[in-house]
Write an enzyme that holds these catalytic residues in place. Structure first.
Site: not given
Ligand code: HMG
Ligand code: MG
Length: 297
Positions: A13-14, A205, A238, A207, A247
């Site tokens: 994933r990450d 966690h 990320c 990086h 990481n």
């Molecule tokens: P948004 O645009 O504000 O969402 O995004 P919305 O609710 O307004 O929906 C917009 C569109 O997205 C719609 O589709 C929804 O159906 C769809 P459309 O009508 O335009 O075709 N949608 C989805 N589709 C699939 N799965 C879903 C989903 N939700 C809405 N769950 C949202 C808000 C949270 C969805 C967006 O910002 C997003 O997906 N962000 C994810 C970012 C991400 O994955 N970042 C990396 C992971 S975090 C990380 O790496 C840090 C970590 O490792 C810890 C660290 O290192 O610190 C964990």
């Molecule tokens: Mg991370």
């Protein structure tokens, strides 16, 4: 008996979420299976996030549907909202992870809402998961620094961590998203959070952007933390934290811990083999020093 440290393998994933090149579903499945076969008891297998935001995780449903699940192994997936939770539930995830941040700007860039809004979005996810018997992990990003705001007040890290824990997350994974923290800063952060949350419910966690991750793991161990996230071959970063590297490499963590008398339950040779294999597919040298040394690369 030597003391155990639990490694949460986050490479599929990450690690892969940040890959520019397309990684096939078959490769993702094989990676998850190799990591479980190498003894990892928790393998984060994907993310049910918007495919527009993170295209690389789009096939997480296919990955979840096709992995051969090993007994006693957990396969968490990220779920930022109820839509994500519904996907994860349909994919029969045993564990989901909500992911918040200690920094307002990072929260906006990563999940398009404020910290307060994110907590309100997580609440129904956690409630539904509880009702379904699905465990929920909670991530807090930017615990040692933010790519947009710089230093993040410890009080903010504690506040968000406590909110997720009180809502029902069984574990809080403290993310140094951009890998800027140092040993003493990490220890101080852990001490602050541990005043509010039991140490047994904390995970590090880290990086490795600035090469501090292993040192920060040892600082956290000194404070009593016994769970750490790591990524095979040091894959990843990320997409919403520019310059963030992967990481800390799982092989480097396992080598250091096992060589110091801790039990991780993993087979270092099998991890090295998985690291070599995925690095060949991604056409780059392994991101782990241990793997490079062992392979003479
Ligand atoms: P948004 O645009 O504000 O969402 O995004 P919305 O609710 O307004 O929906 C917009 C569109 O997205 C719609 O589709 C929804 O159906 C769809 P459309 O009508 O335009 O075709 N949608 C989805 N589709 C699939 N799965 C879903 C989903 N939700 C809405 N769950 C949202 C808000 C949270 C969805 C967006 O910002 C997003 O997906 N962000 C994810 C970012 C991400 O994955 N970042 C990396 C992971 S975090 C990380 O790496 C840090 C970590 O490792 C810890 C660290 O290192 O610190 C964990
Ligand atoms: Mg991370």
């Amino acid at each position: 008996m030597s003391e155990a440290i639990h490694i949460v393998e986050v490479g599929p994933r990450d690690g892969l979420q940040n890959e520019k090149q397309t990684v096939s579903v078959e490769t993702k499945i094989e990676l998850v299976e190799r990591l479980a076969a190498a003894g990892c008891k928790t393998v984060e297998a994907g993310a049910f996030v918007s495919p527009k935001w993170v295209p690389q995780m789009a096939a997480s449903d296919e990955v979840m549907a096709n992995i051969k699940r090993a007994p006693g192994v957990s396969y968490p997936v990220l779920t930022p909202n109820m839509k994500g939770y519904e996907g994860a539930r349909a994919a029969k995830a045993d564990t989901v992870a909500v992911f918040g941040a200690a920094s307002e700007s990072f929260s906006q860039k990563n999940i398009n809402c404020s910290i307060a809004e994110s907590i309100e979005r997580f609440r129904p996810v956690i409630e539904a998961a509880k009702a379904d018997g699905v465990r929920v992990r909670g991530y807090v990003s930017c615990v040692l620094g933010c790519p947009y705001e710089g230093k993040v007040p410890l009080a903010q890290v504690v506040r968000v961590s406590r909110a997720l824990f009180e809502m029902g997350c069984y574990e809080i994974s403290l993310g140094d998203t951009i890998g800027v923290g140092t040993h003493e800063e990490t220890r101080a952060m852990i001490r602050a959070v541990a005043q509010e949350i039991p140490l047994a419910a904390l995970a590090g966690h880290y990086h490795d952007t600035y090469g501090q991750a292993l040192s920060n793991i040892w600082g956290s161990i000194a404070e009593g933390v016994r769970t750490f996230d790591a990524s095979i071959s040091g894959l990843g970063g990320c997409p919403y934290a520019r310059g963030a590297s992967g990481n800390v490499a799982s092989e480097d963590v396992v080598y250091s811990l096992q060589g110091s008398g801790f039990e991780t339950g993993t087979d270092l040779d099998a991890l090295i083999d998985a690291s070599r294999w995925i690095s060949e597919i991604l056409d780059r040298p392994p991101g782990s020093k241990v793997t490079r040394a062992r392979l003479g690369a």
